[in-house]
Design a protein around this motif. Structure first.
Motif, mmCIF file in Angstrom:
data_model
loop_
_atom_site.group_PDB
_atom_site.id
_atom_site.type_symbol
_atom_site.label_atom_id
_atom_site.label_comp_id
_atom_site.label_asym_id
_atom_site.label_seq_id
_atom_site.Cartn_x
_atom_site.Cartn_y
_atom_site.Cartn_z
ATOM 1 N N TRP A 69 35.608 -2.597 -7.762
ATOM 2 C CA TRP A 69 36.515 -3.638 -7.462
ATOM 3 C C TRP A 69 36.553 -3.984 -5.994
ATOM 4 N N GLY A 70 36.330 -5.544 -5.655
ATOM 5 C CA GLY A 70 36.276 -5.941 -4.231
ATOM 6 C C GLY A 70 35.175 -5.413 -3.493
ATOM 7 N N SER A 71 34.115 -4.861 -4.586
ATOM 8 C CA SER A 71 32.586 -4.580 -3.782
ATOM 9 C C SER A 71 33.017 -3.499 -2.768
ATOM 10 N N ASP A 72 33.922 -2.710 -3.137
ATOM 11 C CA ASP A 72 34.265 -1.333 -2.080
ATOM 12 C C ASP A 72 34.260 -0.305 -3.222
ATOM 13 N N GLY A 73 33.169 0.609 -3.049
ATOM 14 C CA GLY A 73 32.821 1.786 -3.802
ATOM 15 C C GLY A 73 33.965 2.638 -3.795
ATOM 16 N N ARG A 74 34.826 2.867 -2.908
ATOM 17 C CA ARG A 74 35.933 3.510 -2.628
ATOM 18 C C ARG A 74 36.810 3.417 -3.920
ATOM 19 N N SER A 75 36.780 2.170 -4.474
ATOM 20 C CA SER A 75 37.438 2.009 -5.816
ATOM 21 C C SER A 75 37.201 2.815 -6.911
ATOM 22 N N LEU A 76 35.863 3.202 -6.644
ATOM 23 C CA LEU A 76 35.139 4.068 -7.944
ATOM 24 C C LEU A 76 35.127 5.482 -7.410
ATOM 25 N N GLY A 77 35.587 5.746 -6.304
ATOM 26 C CA GLY A 77 35.650 7.108 -5.678
ATOM 27 C C GLY A 77 34.370 7.670 -4.952
ATOM 28 N N TRP A 78 33.601 6.471 -4.427
ATOM 29 C CA TRP A 78 32.310 6.617 -3.728
ATOM 30 C C TRP A 78 32.464 5.972 -2.419
ATOM 31 N N HIS A 79 31.312 6.114 -1.657
ATOM 32 C CA HIS A 79 31.221 5.396 -0.454
ATOM 33 C C HIS A 79 31.491 3.825 -0.379
ATOM 34 N N GLU A 80 32.044 3.505 0.736
ATOM 35 C CA GLU A 80 32.431 1.865 0.520
ATOM 36 C C GLU A 80 31.349 1.034 0.411
#
Length: 110
Positions: free
Chosen positions: A32-43
């Motif tokens: 979501w929002g091209s931000d991996g943190r939304s999947l629990g990964w690096h941004e």
């Protein structure tokens, strides 16, 4: 391009990549929002591909970049599977057509 247009282009390309992986039968998610943190990964993670039959490779994380043009020397010709690039004192990198990569995942996953 400035403002909203580059973001929309990036989002569209990410969706295309996720949808193509799904067409190949893989579970794939876009951050979501091209931000991996939304999947629990690096941004910097833009998308993941799940290959359930491939041990120790779940999920496979990718950053997606869209460019108007890419240097010809980075593109594998039709007679080769991929292009290996090596910068001085750095690790070798590989460029491969995305569909060929998905075919390779399918072969490995069985």
């Amino acid at each position: 391009m400035s403002g909203k247009a580059p973001k929309q282009k990036g989002n569209r390309i990410e969706r295309e990549c996720v949808n193509l992986a799904k067409e190949y039968g893989f579970e794939s998610k876009r951050a979501w929002g091209s931000d991996g943190r939304s999947l629990g990964w690096h941004e910097e993670v833009d998308m993941t591909i799940e290959c359930n039959n491939m041990k120790n490779l779940n999920p496979i994380k990718f950053q997606v970049k869209g460019r108007k043009s890419i240097a010809d020397y980075l593109k594998p010709c039709d007679e080769v599977y991929g292009q290996i690039l090596k910068e001085d004192r750095k690790e070798a990198l590989v460029t491969i057509r995305y569909k060929d990569l998905l075919d390779l995942f399918k072969m490995i996953a069985g």
